[in-house]
Design a protein around this motif. Sequence first.
Motif, PDB file in Angstrom:
ATOM      1  N   LYS A 266     -20.087  23.692  34.136  1.00 48.62           N
ATOM      2  CA  LYS A 266     -20.519  24.580  32.596  1.00 48.62           C
ATOM      3  C   LYS A 266     -19.511  24.856  31.851  1.00 48.62           C
ATOM      4  O   LYS A 266     -19.591  25.116  30.750  1.00 48.62           O
ATOM      5  N   ASP A 267     -18.385  25.378  32.701  1.00 54.01           N
ATOM      6  CA  ASP A 267     -17.193  26.010  32.062  1.00 54.01           C
ATOM      7  C   ASP A 267     -16.444  24.995  31.273  1.00 54.01           C
ATOM      8  O   ASP A 267     -15.615  25.310  30.356  1.00 54.01           O
TER       9      ASP A 267
ATOM     10  N   ASN B 293     -24.568  21.781  36.718  1.00 49.98           N
ATOM     11  CA  ASN B 293     -23.747  22.786  36.087  1.00 49.98           C
ATOM     12  C   ASN B 293     -23.057  24.110  36.640  1.00 49.98           C
ATOM     13  O   ASN B 293     -21.992  24.523  36.292  1.00 49.98           O
TER      14      ASN B 293
ATOM     15  N   SER C  85     -17.644  21.645  30.161  1.00 54.28           N
ATOM     16  CA  SER C  85     -18.693  20.663  29.814  1.00 54.28           C
ATOM     17  C   SER C  85     -19.008  20.524  28.267  1.00 54.28           C
ATOM     18  O   SER C  85     -19.296  19.597  27.546  1.00 54.28           O
ATOM     19  N   THR C  86     -18.290  21.536  27.566  1.00 54.96           N
ATOM     20  CA  THR C  86     -18.367  21.482  26.107  1.00 54.96           C
ATOM     21  C   THR C  86     -17.217  21.073  25.382  1.00 54.96           C
ATOM     22  O   THR C  86     -16.981  21.030  24.153  1.00 54.96           O
ATOM     23  N   GLY C  87     -16.075  20.713  26.290  1.00 54.34           N
ATOM     24  CA  GLY C  87     -14.722  20.165  25.535  1.00 54.34           C
ATOM     25  C   GLY C  87     -13.829  21.504  25.415  1.00 54.34           C
ATOM     26  O   GLY C  87     -12.632  21.127  25.062  1.00 54.34           O
ATOM     27  N   LYS C  88     -14.272  22.526  25.820  1.00 54.80           N
ATOM     28  CA  LYS C  88     -13.724  23.683  25.544  1.00 54.80           C
ATOM     29  C   LYS C  88     -13.861  24.549  27.155  1.00 54.80           C
ATOM     30  O   LYS C  88     -14.963  24.292  27.659  1.00 54.80           O
TER      31      LYS C  88
ATOM     32  N   LYS D 212     -14.124  28.292  28.493  1.00 54.45           N
ATOM     33  CA  LYS D 212     -14.490  29.496  28.117  1.00 54.45           C
ATOM     34  C   LYS D 212     -14.458  30.290  29.207  1.00 54.45           C
ATOM     35  O   LYS D 212     -15.332  30.312  30.361  1.00 54.45           O
TER      36      LYS D 212
ATOM     37  N   ASN E 236     -10.047  15.787  28.654  1.00 59.97           N
ATOM     38  CA  ASN E 236     -11.870  15.681  28.456  1.00 59.97           C
ATOM     39  C   ASN E 236     -12.568  14.514  28.766  1.00 59.97           C
ATOM     40  O   ASN E 236     -13.652  14.604  29.342  1.00 59.97           O
TER      41      ASN E 236
ATOM     42  N   ASP F  95     -15.148  14.109  31.583  1.00 58.64           N
ATOM     43  CA  ASP F  95     -16.492  13.799  31.507  1.00 58.64           C
ATOM     44  C   ASP F  95     -16.881  12.752  32.750  1.00 58.64           C
ATOM     45  O   ASP F  95     -18.300  12.810  33.180  1.00 58.64           O
TER      46      ASP F  95
END
Length: 180
Positions: free
Chosen positions: A50-51, A89, A53-56, A58, A77, A81
Amino acid sequence: MNAVEPIRDRDTIIEIKRYLLVKNQRDYILFFLGINVGLRISDLLHLKVKDVSTGKIKIRERKTKKNKVILIPRDVNKALDLYILNMENEDYLFPSRKGINKPIRRETAYKILKKLQKKFKLGLVGTHTLRKTFGYHFYKQFNDVVALQKIFNHRDQKETLIYIGIQQDELDRMMSRFNL
């Protein structure tokens, strides 16, 4: 205790990535992500799917307790993927074979790097090698010590240059040309 070094040679980095890609996906992603985002090993090892999976990325840094958002470079990335495709997640990115959903330990990451040191005849390596490699190549590409200082949360530029080995490179270069 000797300070560890960054991996300075790009061709060696490419060879290591090729080797790890075939040998072990987890270790490949650890190496590839580590040399491209500049996180401390303690932060890398505790990343979950989950840290990233958005391309960043956080995170709240474990050492400084500061919140941080890092854009993951495009090639990294893409590899991430594929790597996380069948993961949940809450899964750790770098799962240990011991226990259920536990990350590998710092000692395991160290052993991975020591095997690479032996195979590729690297200089002094340790768990900071990935972060220092990122810093060294970031500085060489952009020549921006202020940005790197901010990424690393260092107090001053001198600390950053010493950390990534640039100051020693410059001294070696000057000494090699010195003639009395």
